[in-house]
Design a protein around this motif. Structure first.
Motif, PDB file in Angstrom:
ATOM      1  N   LEU A  83       0.731  -1.098   0.029  1.00 17.62           N
ATOM      2  CA  LEU A  83       0.115  -0.088  -0.096  1.00 17.62           C
ATOM      3  C   LEU A  83       0.845   0.966   0.215  1.00 17.62           C
ATOM      4  CD1 LEU A  83      -2.647  -1.461   1.856  1.00 17.62           C
ATOM      5  CD2 LEU A  83      -3.125  -0.759   0.366  1.00 17.62           C
ATOM      6  N   GLN A  84       1.954   1.400   0.677  1.00 20.64           N
ATOM      7  CA  GLN A  84       2.867   2.375   0.431  1.00 20.64           C
ATOM      8  C   GLN A  84       4.071   2.665  -0.560  1.00 20.64           C
ATOM      9  OE1 GLN A  84       5.239   2.479   4.010  1.00 20.64           O
ATOM     10  NE2 GLN A  84       3.430   2.590   5.727  1.00 20.64           N
ATOM     11  N   GLU A  85       3.974   1.192  -1.014  1.00 22.51           N
ATOM     12  CA  GLU A  85       5.330   1.487  -2.613  1.00 22.51           C
ATOM     13  C   GLU A  85       4.188   0.715  -3.902  1.00 22.51           C
ATOM     14  OE1 GLU A  85       7.812   2.761  -3.038  1.00 22.51           O
ATOM     15  OE2 GLU A  85       8.195   3.673  -0.719  1.00 22.51           O
ATOM     16  N   PRO A  86       2.956   0.790  -3.568  1.00 16.26           N
ATOM     17  CA  PRO A  86       2.419   0.324  -4.902  1.00 16.26           C
ATOM     18  C   PRO A  86       2.944  -0.063  -6.470  1.00 16.26           C
ATOM     19  CG  PRO A  86       0.972   2.205  -4.377  1.00 16.26           C
ATOM     20  CD  PRO A  86       2.471   2.263  -3.450  1.00 16.26           C
ATOM     21  N   PRO A  87       2.503  -1.443  -6.781  1.00 16.31           N
ATOM     22  CA  PRO A  87       2.940  -1.252  -8.377  1.00 16.31           C
ATOM     23  C   PRO A  87       1.885  -0.462  -9.101  1.00 16.31           C
ATOM     24  CG  PRO A  87       2.470  -2.972  -7.256  1.00 16.31           C
ATOM     25  CD  PRO A  87       2.401  -2.073  -6.280  1.00 16.31           C
ATOM     26  N   LYS A  88       2.249   1.009  -9.968  1.00 17.29           N
ATOM     27  CA  LYS A  88       2.099   1.423 -10.847  1.00 17.29           C
ATOM     28  C   LYS A  88       0.318   0.986 -11.091  1.00 17.29           C
ATOM     29  CE  LYS A  88       1.879   5.448 -14.017  1.00 17.29           C
ATOM     30  NZ  LYS A  88       3.815   5.827 -14.671  1.00 17.29           N
ATOM     31  N   ILE A  89       0.424  -0.691 -12.012  1.00 13.25           N
ATOM     32  CA  ILE A  89      -0.488  -0.900 -12.303  1.00 13.25           C
ATOM     33  C   ILE A  89      -1.839  -0.880 -11.373  1.00 13.25           C
ATOM     34  CG2 ILE A  89       0.278  -2.557 -12.367  1.00 13.25           C
ATOM     35  CD1 ILE A  89      -1.337  -3.585 -15.403  1.00 13.25           C
ATOM     36  N   LEU A  90      -1.908  -0.697  -9.931  1.00 14.95           N
ATOM     37  CA  LEU A  90      -2.740  -1.154  -9.261  1.00 14.95           C
ATOM     38  C   LEU A  90      -3.165   0.448  -9.160  1.00 14.95           C
ATOM     39  CD1 LEU A  90      -1.915  -4.139  -6.644  1.00 14.95           C
ATOM     40  CD2 LEU A  90      -3.574  -4.121  -8.354  1.00 14.95           C
ATOM     41  N   THR A  91      -2.358   0.883  -9.250  1.00 16.63           N
ATOM     42  CA  THR A  91      -2.876   2.371  -8.476  1.00 16.63           C
ATOM     43  C   THR A  91      -3.756   2.961  -9.698  1.00 16.63           C
ATOM     44  OG1 THR A  91      -1.099   4.112  -9.867  1.00 16.63           O
ATOM     45  CG2 THR A  91      -1.223   3.157  -7.230  1.00 16.63           C
ATOM     46  N   ALA A  92      -3.719   2.480 -11.161  1.00 15.53           N
ATOM     47  CA  ALA A  92      -4.501   3.649 -13.245  1.00 15.53           C
ATOM     48  C   ALA A  92      -5.310   2.390 -12.359  1.00 15.53           C
ATOM     49  CB  ALA A  92      -3.599   2.526 -13.630  1.00 15.53           C
ATOM     50  N   ALA A  93      -5.712   0.852 -11.751  1.00 16.53           N
ATOM     51  CA  ALA A  93      -6.549  -0.003 -11.506  1.00 16.53           C
ATOM     52  C   ALA A  93      -7.907   1.532 -10.595  1.00 16.53           C
ATOM     53  CB  ALA A  93      -6.872  -1.238 -11.132  1.00 16.53           C
ATOM     54  N   PHE A  94      -7.099   1.410  -9.220  1.00 18.52           N
ATOM     55  CA  PHE A  94      -7.943   2.267  -8.236  1.00 18.52           C
ATOM     56  C   PHE A  94      -8.411   3.966  -9.266  1.00 18.52           C
ATOM     57  CE2 PHE A  94      -8.191   5.226  -4.602  1.00 18.52           C
ATOM     58  CZ  PHE A  94      -9.104   3.972  -3.345  1.00 18.52           C
ATOM     59  N   PHE A  95      -7.596   4.329  -9.992  1.00 21.74           N
ATOM     60  CA  PHE A  95      -7.991   5.298  -9.729  1.00 21.74           C
ATOM     61  C   PHE A  95      -9.175   5.711 -11.004  1.00 21.74           C
ATOM     62  CE2 PHE A  95      -4.936   6.669  -7.285  1.00 21.74           C
ATOM     63  CZ  PHE A  95      -5.175   7.560  -6.109  1.00 21.74           C
ATOM     64  N   GLU A  96      -9.688   5.010 -11.092  1.00 22.94           N
ATOM     65  CA  GLU A  96     -10.829   4.329 -11.990  1.00 22.94           C
ATOM     66  C   GLU A  96     -11.746   3.515 -11.792  1.00 22.94           C
ATOM     67  OE1 GLU A  96     -10.842   4.610 -15.866  1.00 22.94           O
ATOM     68  OE2 GLU A  96      -8.398   5.299 -15.193  1.00 22.94           O
ATOM     69  N   LEU A  97     -11.674   3.475 -10.415  1.00 22.86           N
ATOM     70  CA  LEU A  97     -12.953   2.831  -9.430  1.00 22.86           C
ATOM     71  C   LEU A  97     -14.422   3.986  -9.243  1.00 22.86           C
ATOM     72  CD1 LEU A  97     -13.878   0.219  -8.609  1.00 22.86           C
ATOM     73  CD2 LEU A  97     -12.352   0.818  -6.408  1.00 22.86           C
ATOM     74  N   ALA A  98     -15.340   3.562  -9.203  1.00 21.45           N
ATOM     75  CA  ALA A  98     -16.087   3.863  -9.333  1.00 21.45           C
ATOM     76  C   ALA A  98     -16.326   3.283  -7.042  1.00 21.45           C
ATOM     77  CB  ALA A  98     -17.354   4.682  -9.160  1.00 21.45           C
ATOM     78  N   HIS A  99     -16.386   4.220  -6.474  1.00 14.72           N
ATOM     79  CA  HIS A  99     -16.479   3.402  -5.029  1.00 14.72           C
ATOM     80  C   HIS A  99     -18.108   3.569  -4.366  1.00 14.72           C
ATOM     81  CE1 HIS A  99     -14.835   1.115  -1.519  1.00 14.72           C
ATOM     82  NE2 HIS A  99     -15.305   1.918  -1.115  1.00 14.72           N
ATOM     83  N   ASN A 100     -18.129   2.261  -4.187  1.00 11.33           N
ATOM     84  CA  ASN A 100     -20.228   2.145  -3.862  1.00 11.33           C
ATOM     85  C   ASN A 100     -20.079   2.493  -2.533  1.00 11.33           C
ATOM     86  OD1 ASN A 100     -22.652   1.260  -3.523  1.00 11.33           O
ATOM     87  ND2 ASN A 100     -22.969  -0.273  -3.622  1.00 11.33           N
ATOM     88  N   GLU A 101     -20.910   3.804  -1.853  1.00 12.27           N
ATOM     89  CA  GLU A 101     -21.313   3.959  -0.697  1.00 12.27           C
ATOM     90  C   GLU A 101     -22.788   4.681  -0.728  1.00 12.27           C
ATOM     91  OE1 GLU A 101     -19.594   5.199   1.642  1.00 12.27           O
ATOM     92  OE2 GLU A 101     -17.610   4.743   0.951  1.00 12.27           O
ATOM     93  N   THR A 102     -23.164   3.880  -1.482  1.00 15.69           N
ATOM     94  CA  THR A 102     -25.061   3.970  -0.984  1.00 15.69           C
ATOM     95  C   THR A 102     -25.449   3.995   0.416  1.00 15.69           C
ATOM     96  OG1 THR A 102     -25.185   2.268  -3.290  1.00 15.69           O
ATOM     97  CG2 THR A 102     -27.292   2.810  -1.867  1.00 15.69           C
ATOM     98  N   PHE A 103     -24.969   2.364   1.215  1.00 17.72           N
ATOM     99  CA  PHE A 103     -25.728   3.155   2.363  1.00 17.72           C
ATOM    100  C   PHE A 103     -24.747   4.830   2.982  1.00 17.72           C
ATOM    101  CE2 PHE A 103     -25.068   2.205   6.987  1.00 17.72           C
ATOM    102  CZ  PHE A 103     -26.277   1.933   7.537  1.00 17.72           C
ATOM    103  N   GLY A 104     -25.500   5.297   3.935  1.00 14.05           N
ATOM    104  CA  GLY A 104     -25.349   6.584   4.018  1.00 14.05           C
ATOM    105  C   GLY A 104     -24.932   7.961   3.362  1.00 14.05           C
ATOM    106  N   LEU A 105     -24.530   7.321   1.916  1.00 12.99           N
ATOM    107  CA  LEU A 105     -23.955   9.420   1.271  1.00 12.99           C
ATOM    108  C   LEU A 105     -25.551   8.421  -0.078  1.00 12.99           C
ATOM    109  CD1 LEU A 105     -20.238   8.870   0.342  1.00 12.99           C
ATOM    110  CD2 LEU A 105     -21.364  10.503   2.821  1.00 12.99           C
ATOM    111  N   GLY A 106     -25.879   7.169  -0.531  1.00 12.60           N
ATOM    112  CA  GLY A 106     -26.603   7.240  -1.053  1.00 12.60           C
ATOM    113  C   GLY A 106     -25.716   7.466  -2.819  1.00 12.60           C
ATOM    114  N   LYS A 107     -24.697   7.102  -2.711  1.00  8.24           N
ATOM    115  CA  LYS A 107     -24.635   7.762  -4.354  1.00  8.24           C
ATOM    116  C   LYS A 107     -22.919   6.430  -4.268  1.00  8.24           C
ATOM    117  CE  LYS A 107     -21.874  12.055  -2.650  1.00  8.24           C
ATOM    118  NZ  LYS A 107     -21.967  13.047  -2.812  1.00  8.24           N
TER     119      LYS A 107
END
Length: 751
Positions: free
Chosen positions: A577-601
């Motif tokens: 998590l502190q020295e992540p491979p770049k390919i995993l970071t690319a995956a993360f910053f393409e992601l939409a995280h589910n916060e329907t519970f609480g934030l509703g979106k």
């Protein structure tokens, strides 16, 4: 060539080789005892090493007693196990005589697993052309035990019989076993030639009796043996073991290099996930569970690892089955509500203190349109973000409306009925005594919901990590974290990237529907989230799973537990998590995280990086503070910096953060005592008390403000006063609970 007619050979490290240190066989049996009979053990036996050390101690004591009787310091399996079981449990293990036979069988099976035939010994024995051949071994089993092993490794030399030190209480080291052998076979020492690896037992001792000897030394095997010895000594010094996983098989064909890279990253970090699931299984075995329920969605990945462990049988005993429980915060919160009151919904608002009514109804998975008239009646804008909804006059009025409460309760009861039917199909009912749940973390909200629904069932929850609990914990729950509480911030401060690595494309559960007497689980998928999984995470998870056979083989060979691998796995996670491979970071910053519970979106993780702010931060403390806040808000600072190619800045950020956590960095949780649990609980309750006092002060300030402008509304003032009284009642309950916990803590400290 010698004219001897009789040849004898040693067994261990002569004919039979082990792929581990000999004492790791004893550790394997000690681990078996520790897991299977854990509930009978005295509290002083905190792990399986304690049982191993007790066994070694008893072997020495029984051997000494044998020597006092005029024999050598020899002992048998059975008498050591009999004494051991009695010592570690005060004789409480049921049918202990049957267990003794069970343990001997377990030890034999593990010996078979780790042993193999020396590649050159058969040729050496055949070259001697002896008329009669025997084995002579110093060992604590009987002759039959060794004969089974010789057959198992495929030993093809025909021998006339064998002699084992434990059966006659005489050994080769003293020479008495050779003398006994000569008497039994009516031979003289000069007629006898012996082959073995030990300079003392197989060379010097027999030579003193006039026996011809051949010192057997296999250089390649002796190097392996020495390596096993070094690893064992290192292991015993710190109760840890370093696992090295091989590179992926080159025969694996993937369409793109990026997939191959993700697969290899998964292999390199697979120990994180396997160690976690190993700990889960071990805890379930110790508590006597026959089934483990893995919660969606991350649980689907954990279940795959569980099944790999089961398939490879690394513990040598019957392990709990795995089953998926399709749940979510949205799907379980509404059914867990017992009464429609403001206090009941504090479990939601304590986590999301600012919330619109639109997000409120989405958190319940209830169509807000059915309640639109009620909102209009009290002039409530469904889109308005309301801070502290429970203190808002309009919301309070809404919850005092009997018709609103009745309608909402009807919806909630309908959802509870469907959830109960689904759980019944999974074997969980109101009569179930206890259940074992596994989720990724981070406060165990789903477990709380389930515990409130099944309030007479003990609900054990196990997590990768846990943060401080916000809500009062149901009395029928226990929660255990793989990562120690004191290092959560330094290891797993940002959880979203780890959730991404464990996610599945099956969709988020929102509700349950009755379909022809069968409950259908309704799920919602996010296309962008699923795309990230199929393009990136699938190959990472395949890499993790690909190490299963190799890792479980090492674990079984060396009789390891999750605790032996925990330090390595937590360190590996921290580095990932502190020295992540770049390919995993690319995956993360393409992601939409589910916060329907609480934030509703869904929350998008894509960000536009402020390069100008980064340049200005070089010379300005104020801009450095703004830059740090920006990257902190990204949900993965190190991932963002690597993603943007700012590796040097990432190293600086990690160095800065490590200074903040250095007082707790590197502490690995190996299980908390009752004393620590009590201390933590007292701290949690004190924190909750403080929050209640703060809420009370806020309420009091609001009352004063209202009094200045609404002098004529005495009824409203009376309602505020009643709310104060209710709050004081809660505070008194908290005070009482803290007093009880502190009394227990004092008792522990004085005890």
């Amino acid at each position: 060539m010698s004219q001897s007619n009789v040849l004898s050979f040693d067994i261990w490290d002569t004919v039979i080789r082990r792929a581990c240190h000999p004492d790791e066989i004893k550790l394997y049996v000690s681990r078996y005892i520790y897991l299977k009979f854990n509930r009978y053990l005295n509290t002083s036996y905190r792990d399986y090493y304690d049982i191993y050390f007790e066994r070694c101690k008893l072997e020495g004591e029984i051997g000494s007693q044998s020597k006092l009787s005029g024999n050598d310091d020899e002992y048998m399996h059975s008498e050591v196990f009999r004494a051991l079981l009695n010592q570690i449990s005060d004789g409480t293990i049921p049918e202990s005589e049957d267990v003794i036979g069970e343990l001997i069988k377990i030890e034999l099976e593990q010996e078979k697993y780790v042993t193999y035939l020396d590649s050159e010994i058969e040729d050496l024995i055949h070259s001697q052309q002896r008329k009669r051949i025997f084995f002579v071994s110093d060992f604590y089993s009987n002759k039959k035990f060794i004969e089974e092993l010789l057959a198992h490794v495929g030993f093809k030399v025909e021998y006339s019989g064998g002699y084992v030190s434990s059966e006659v209480r005489l050994n080769k080291r003293s020479g008495k076993l050779f003398q006994y052998f000569h008497t039994e076979q009516s031979i003289n020492a000069d007629e006898h030639i012996h082959i073995g690896d030990s300079l003392i037992a197989d060379v010097e001792s027999p030579q003193k009796l006039g026996i011809n000897t051949i010192h057997y030394f296999h250089e390649v095997e002796e190097k392996k043996r020495e390596n096993n010895r070094i690893k064992f000594e290192q292991r015993m010094a710190n109760k840890g073991f370093k696992i090295n996983i091989s590179k992926a098989n080159e025969s694996i064909v993937l369409q793109e290099n990026s997939y191959k890279e993700l697969n290899e990253i998964g292999r390199e970090n697979g120990i994180i996930f396997f160690t976690f699931v190993m700990e889960i299984i071990e805890e379930a075995v110790k508590k006597g569970y026959s089934k483990i329920y893995y919660l969606t969605r991350e649980g689907e990945f954990f279940k795959k690892i569980h099944d790999v462990i089961l398939d490879n049988n690394l513990y040598g005993l019957k392990l709990p089955e795995s089953e998926i429980l399709e749940v979510s915060r949205v799907a379980t919160f509404a059914p867990s509500i017992q009464n429609v009151t403001l206090e009941e919904f504090m479990r939601l608002w304590n986590q999301y203190s600012t919330q619109s009514m639109d997000a409120f109804f989405q958190s319940l998975n209830i169509d807000i349109k059915n309640f639109a008239q009620f909102l209009d009646d009290y002039s409530i804008d469904s889109k308005e973000e309301i801070q502290y909804p429970w203190l808002n006059l309009k919301i309070q009025s809404l919850f005092h409306d009997i018709n609103f409460c009745d309608k909402l309760k009807e919806e909630l009861e309908g959802k509870r009925s469907l959830l109960l039917k689904y759980f019944a199909e999974k074997g969980i009912t109101k009569n179930t005594e206890r259940i074992f749940l596994v989720d990724i973390g981070w406060r165990g909200t789903i477990q709380d919901n389930i515990a409130n629904i099944f309030n007479e069932t003990i609900v054990d929850g196990y997590y990768v990590g846990l943060y401080d609990f916000i809500n009062k914990q149901p009395f029928n729950t226990t929660k255990t974290s793989f990562i120690a509480k004191e290092v959560m911030n330094s290891v797993l401060r940002f959880v979203s990237p780890f959730e991404m690595m464990c996610n599945s494309p099956s969709g988020s559960v929102v509700s349950y529907e009755l379909n022809e007497n069968h409950i259908k689980v309704k799920k919602v998928n996010d296309r962008a989230e699923d795309s990230v999984h199929m393009q990136f995470i699938k190959y990472f998870q395949d890499g993790v799973l690909s190490i299963g056979r190799e890792l479980t083989h090492l674990v079984k060979n060396h009789a390891l537990t999750s605790q032996d691998l925990k330090k390595q796995s937590v360190t590996t996670l921290q580095f990932l998590l502190q020295e992540p491979p770049k390919i995993l970071t690319a995956a993360f910053f393409e992601l939409a995280h589910n916060e329907t519970f609480g934030l509703g979106k869904y929350v998008e993780k894509k960000v536009k990086f402020p390069y100008l702010l980064t340049l200005m931060a070089v010379v300005s403390k104020n801009h450095r503070r703004k830059l740090k806040q920006f990257i902190e808000n990204s949900s993965w600072p190190q991932g963002l910096l690597i993603y943007k190619g700012l590796d040097l800045l990432n190293r600086y950020y990690n160095k800065h953060m490590s200074k903040l956590f250095q007082s707790t960095n590197g502490i690995i949780n190996t299980g908390s005592s009752d004393l620590v649990n009590l201390q933590n609980e007292v701290e949690d309750q004190n924190r909750l008390l403080g929050e209640r006092y703060s809420a009370m002060m806020e309420m009091e300030a609001m009352i004063k403000e209202r009094d200045l402008t609404i002098k004529e509304q005495g009824k409203l003032l009376e309602e505020r006063y009643n709310s104060m009284m209710e709050m004081e009642k809660l505070i008194k309950e908290r005070d009482h609970l803290i007093n009880v916990l502190e009394e227990k803590l004092r008792h522990k400290l004085n005890g």
